[in-house]
Design an enzyme around this catalytic site. Structure first.
Site, mmCIF file in Angstrom:
data_model
loop_
_atom_site.group_PDB
_atom_site.id
_atom_site.type_symbol
_atom_site.label_atom_id
_atom_site.label_comp_id
_atom_site.label_asym_id
_atom_site.label_seq_id
_atom_site.Cartn_x
_atom_site.Cartn_y
_atom_site.Cartn_z
ATOM 1 N N LYS A 1 1.091 -1.291 0.075
ATOM 2 C CA LYS A 1 -0.011 -0.067 -0.101
ATOM 3 C C LYS A 1 0.923 1.253 -0.030
ATOM 4 O O LYS A 1 1.800 1.348 0.958
ATOM 5 C CB LYS A 1 -0.894 -0.183 1.161
ATOM 6 C CG LYS A 1 -1.874 1.079 1.241
ATOM 7 C CD LYS A 1 -2.795 1.270 2.363
ATOM 8 C CE LYS A 1 -2.562 1.614 3.804
ATOM 9 N NZ LYS A 1 -2.353 2.929 3.856
ATOM 10 N N ASP B 1 -3.573 4.491 -1.861
ATOM 11 C CA ASP B 1 -4.325 4.862 -0.761
ATOM 12 C C ASP B 1 -4.444 6.380 -0.818
ATOM 13 O O ASP B 1 -3.734 6.777 0.223
ATOM 14 C CB ASP B 1 -4.073 4.251 0.365
ATOM 15 C CG ASP B 1 -4.738 4.548 1.466
ATOM 16 O OD1 ASP B 1 -6.069 4.836 1.467
ATOM 17 O OD2 ASP B 1 -4.254 4.589 2.833
ATOM 18 N N LYS C 1 -7.401 8.147 -1.271
ATOM 19 C CA LYS C 1 -8.738 8.661 -0.566
ATOM 20 C C LYS C 1 -9.428 9.864 -1.481
ATOM 21 O O LYS C 1 -9.490 10.935 -0.721
ATOM 22 C CB LYS C 1 -8.734 8.965 0.938
ATOM 23 C CG LYS C 1 -8.274 7.693 1.717
ATOM 24 C CD LYS C 1 -8.376 8.094 3.103
ATOM 25 C CE LYS C 1 -7.687 6.746 3.980
ATOM 26 N NZ LYS C 1 -6.383 6.515 4.045
ATOM 27 N N LEU C 2 -9.477 9.622 -2.638
ATOM 28 C CA LEU C 2 -9.990 10.916 -3.300
ATOM 29 C C LEU C 2 -11.511 11.513 -2.774
ATOM 30 O O LEU C 2 -12.279 10.596 -2.555
ATOM 31 C CB LEU C 2 -9.983 10.754 -4.856
ATOM 32 C CG LEU C 2 -8.739 10.882 -5.524
ATOM 33 C CD1 LEU C 2 -7.726 9.856 -5.190
ATOM 34 C CD2 LEU C 2 -8.925 11.032 -7.272
ATOM 35 N N HIS C 3 -11.620 12.738 -2.894
ATOM 36 C CA HIS C 3 -12.963 13.289 -2.494
ATOM 37 C C HIS C 3 -12.811 14.767 -3.114
ATOM 38 O O HIS C 3 -12.309 15.638 -2.699
ATOM 39 C CB HIS C 3 -12.872 13.486 -0.967
ATOM 40 C CG HIS C 3 -14.254 13.784 -0.453
ATOM 41 N ND1 HIS C 3 -14.693 14.098 0.811
ATOM 42 C CD2 HIS C 3 -15.399 14.193 -1.243
ATOM 43 C CE1 HIS C 3 -15.856 14.191 1.128
ATOM 44 N NE2 HIS C 3 -16.326 14.512 -0.173
ATOM 45 N N ASP C 4 -13.600 14.649 -4.109
ATOM 46 C CA ASP C 4 -13.625 16.171 -4.738
ATOM 47 C C ASP C 4 -15.065 16.389 -5.647
ATOM 48 O O ASP C 4 -16.072 15.194 -5.550
ATOM 49 C CB ASP C 4 -12.549 16.470 -5.583
ATOM 50 C CG ASP C 4 -12.345 17.868 -5.759
ATOM 51 O OD1 ASP C 4 -13.184 18.710 -6.214
ATOM 52 O OD2 ASP C 4 -11.112 18.504 -5.710
ATOM 53 N N ILE C 5 -15.290 17.403 -6.373
ATOM 54 C CA ILE C 5 -16.545 17.225 -7.444
ATOM 55 C C ILE C 5 -16.388 16.005 -8.527
ATOM 56 O O ILE C 5 -15.088 15.613 -8.673
ATOM 57 C CB ILE C 5 -16.682 18.500 -7.944
ATOM 58 C CG1 ILE C 5 -15.595 18.971 -9.069
ATOM 59 C CG2 ILE C 5 -16.919 19.461 -7.177
ATOM 60 C CD1 ILE C 5 -15.840 20.175 -9.933
ATOM 61 N N THR D 1 -11.880 5.900 10.988
ATOM 62 C CA THR D 1 -12.080 5.589 12.219
ATOM 63 C C THR D 1 -11.683 6.569 13.227
ATOM 64 O O THR D 1 -11.898 6.198 14.419
ATOM 65 C CB THR D 1 -11.135 4.015 12.626
ATOM 66 O OG1 THR D 1 -9.814 4.273 11.770
ATOM 67 C CG2 THR D 1 -11.744 2.846 11.776
ATOM 68 N N ARG E 1 -3.371 -6.678 14.624
ATOM 69 C CA ARG E 1 -2.193 -6.727 15.317
ATOM 70 C C ARG E 1 -2.203 -8.299 15.746
ATOM 71 O O ARG E 1 -3.125 -8.994 15.643
ATOM 72 C CB ARG E 1 -2.555 -6.053 16.488
ATOM 73 C CG ARG E 1 -2.536 -4.647 16.380
ATOM 74 C CD ARG E 1 -1.033 -4.072 16.233
ATOM 75 N NE ARG E 1 -0.851 -2.382 16.040
ATOM 76 C CZ ARG E 1 -1.160 -2.101 14.732
ATOM 77 N NH1 ARG E 1 -1.380 -2.687 13.653
ATOM 78 N NH2 ARG E 1 -0.814 -0.800 14.617
ATOM 79 N N ARG F 1 2.781 -1.232 10.863
ATOM 80 C CA ARG F 1 3.668 -1.325 11.822
ATOM 81 C C ARG F 1 3.987 -2.933 12.367
ATOM 82 O O ARG F 1 5.199 -3.173 12.718
ATOM 83 C CB ARG F 1 3.607 -0.589 13.039
ATOM 84 C CG ARG F 1 3.676 0.954 12.670
ATOM 85 C CD ARG F 1 3.071 1.850 13.380
ATOM 86 N NE ARG F 1 1.414 1.976 13.338
ATOM 87 C CZ ARG F 1 0.765 2.499 13.878
ATOM 88 N NH1 ARG F 1 1.242 3.468 15.045
ATOM 89 N NH2 ARG F 1 -0.555 2.450 13.939
HETATM 90 O O1 C5P Z 1 0.659 0.397 11.392
HETATM 91 P P1 C5P Z 1 -0.910 -0.196 11.019
HETATM 92 O O2 C5P Z 1 -0.868 -1.537 10.874
HETATM 93 O O3 C5P Z 1 -1.561 0.766 12.306
HETATM 94 O O4 C5P Z 1 -1.156 0.674 9.738
HETATM 95 C C1 C5P Z 1 -2.455 0.665 9.083
HETATM 96 C C2 C5P Z 1 -2.408 1.227 7.720
HETATM 97 O O5 C5P Z 1 -3.796 1.540 7.402
HETATM 98 C C3 C5P Z 1 -1.833 2.599 7.909
HETATM 99 O O6 C5P Z 1 -1.497 2.973 6.498
HETATM 100 C C4 C5P Z 1 -3.170 3.545 8.088
HETATM 101 O O7 C5P Z 1 -3.176 4.974 7.553
HETATM 102 C C5 C5P Z 1 -4.363 2.650 7.357
HETATM 103 N N1 C5P Z 1 -5.685 2.796 7.819
HETATM 104 C C6 C5P Z 1 -5.878 2.343 9.146
HETATM 105 N N2 C5P Z 1 -7.160 2.879 9.451
HETATM 106 C C7 C5P Z 1 -8.317 3.057 8.722
HETATM 107 C C8 C5P Z 1 -7.847 3.350 7.141
HETATM 108 C C9 C5P Z 1 -6.592 3.319 6.759
HETATM 109 O O8 C5P Z 1 -5.158 2.230 9.974
HETATM 110 N N3 C5P Z 1 -9.636 3.215 9.140
#
Ligand code: C5P
Length: 232
Positions: free
Chosen positions: A32, A59, A61-65, A119, A181, A211
């Site tokens: 990604k 990734d 995340k487009l948002h426009d007209i 989120t 995780r 991560r």
């Molecule tokens: O490091 P981690 O596993 O938390 O990364 C999750 C990835 O998913 C990041 O690139 C984060 O920006 C993205 N993401 C997220 N929650 C969302 C949308 C995207 O964690 N609701």
């Protein structure tokens, strides 16, 4: 496309990203590319990852007209990525325009998925700032249905929502889920997390893992563990 593990390459530059991916000898993980890396390096980073054989979720995340999104998607289409996204809040007209822009003359196109509610937006912000009085879960499901009606392929959502999204939008409507995780790992700033195995059980089609892989002592082993638990 099938199910897969997508590594969130949340690095600042090309050198760091490519050095990270060089560790995966003989493996070409689905990656990604988010705003930070794309804005730092431009489309060239996508071309370089592509030429190395990676599948790419762009990734942005487009948002426009609708007209602007249609034209922007035409540019992304020519970058030959596999998956792109936009905000469902842009309306069905915007999502339909995005699909038009993404579709190549031969009818093929990258998959297009929608962000429903970020989120990071909680119920209070939804009500007080956005003036949306509905419960968050209903808003998420309504936006997912809008995306499906517009012809999109799926949504980004929490693994906790994957089953509900499938129930409302159909089994083939993709759920791409961050918030992953390991059971023995650090949660960081993510709430509502799931392990790769639980996300599979919950019906996620793709997991996005940052991560737990990028900051692992052995990123390749961490990635292999995700693949084993999620795809195995
Ligand atoms: O490091 P981690 O596993 O938390 O990364 C999750 C990835 O998913 C990041 O690139 C984060 O920006 C993205 N993401 C997220 N929650 C969302 C949308 C995207 O964690 N609701």
């Amino acid at each position: 496309m099938g199910t897969d593990v997508i590594i969130a390459c949340d690095f600042h530059g090309a050198a760091e990203t490519l050095a990270f991916l060089d560790q995966f000898t003989g493996r070409k993980p689905f990656v990604k590319v988010g705003m930070e890396l794309f804005y730092a390096e431009g489309p060239e980073i996508v071309r370089r990852l592509r030429s190395r054989g990676h599948r790419i979720f762009l990734d942005l995340k487009l948002h426009d007209i609708p007209n602007t999104v249609r034209k922007a998607m035409r540019v992304l289409r020519d970058l030959d990525v596999d998956l792109v996204n936009l905000h469902a809040a842009g309306t069905r007209a915007m999502m339909e325009a995005a699909l038009e822009g993404l579709t190549r003359p031969d009818g093929t196109r990258p998959l297009l998925i929608a962000v429903t509610q970020l989120t990071s937006t909680d119920q209070e912000a939804l009500r007080e700032e956005l003036w949306i009085d509905r419960p968050m879960a209903d808003t998420v499901m309504h936006y997912a249905l809008n995306a499906r009606r517009a012809g999109l392929d799926g949504v980004v959502c929490s693994p906790l929502e994957a089953a509900k999204v499938h129930e409302a939008c159909g089994a083939s409507f993709l759920t791409v889920t961050p918030g992953i995780r390991f059971a023995d790992g650090d949660r960081g700033d993510q709430k509502g997390v799931m392990t790769p195995a639980d996300a599979k059980q919950a019906g996620s089609d793709y997991i996005v893992v940052g991560r737990p892989v990028t900051a692992a002592e052995d990123p390749v082993a961490a990635y292999e563990r995700c693949v084993r638990d999620f795809c195995g």
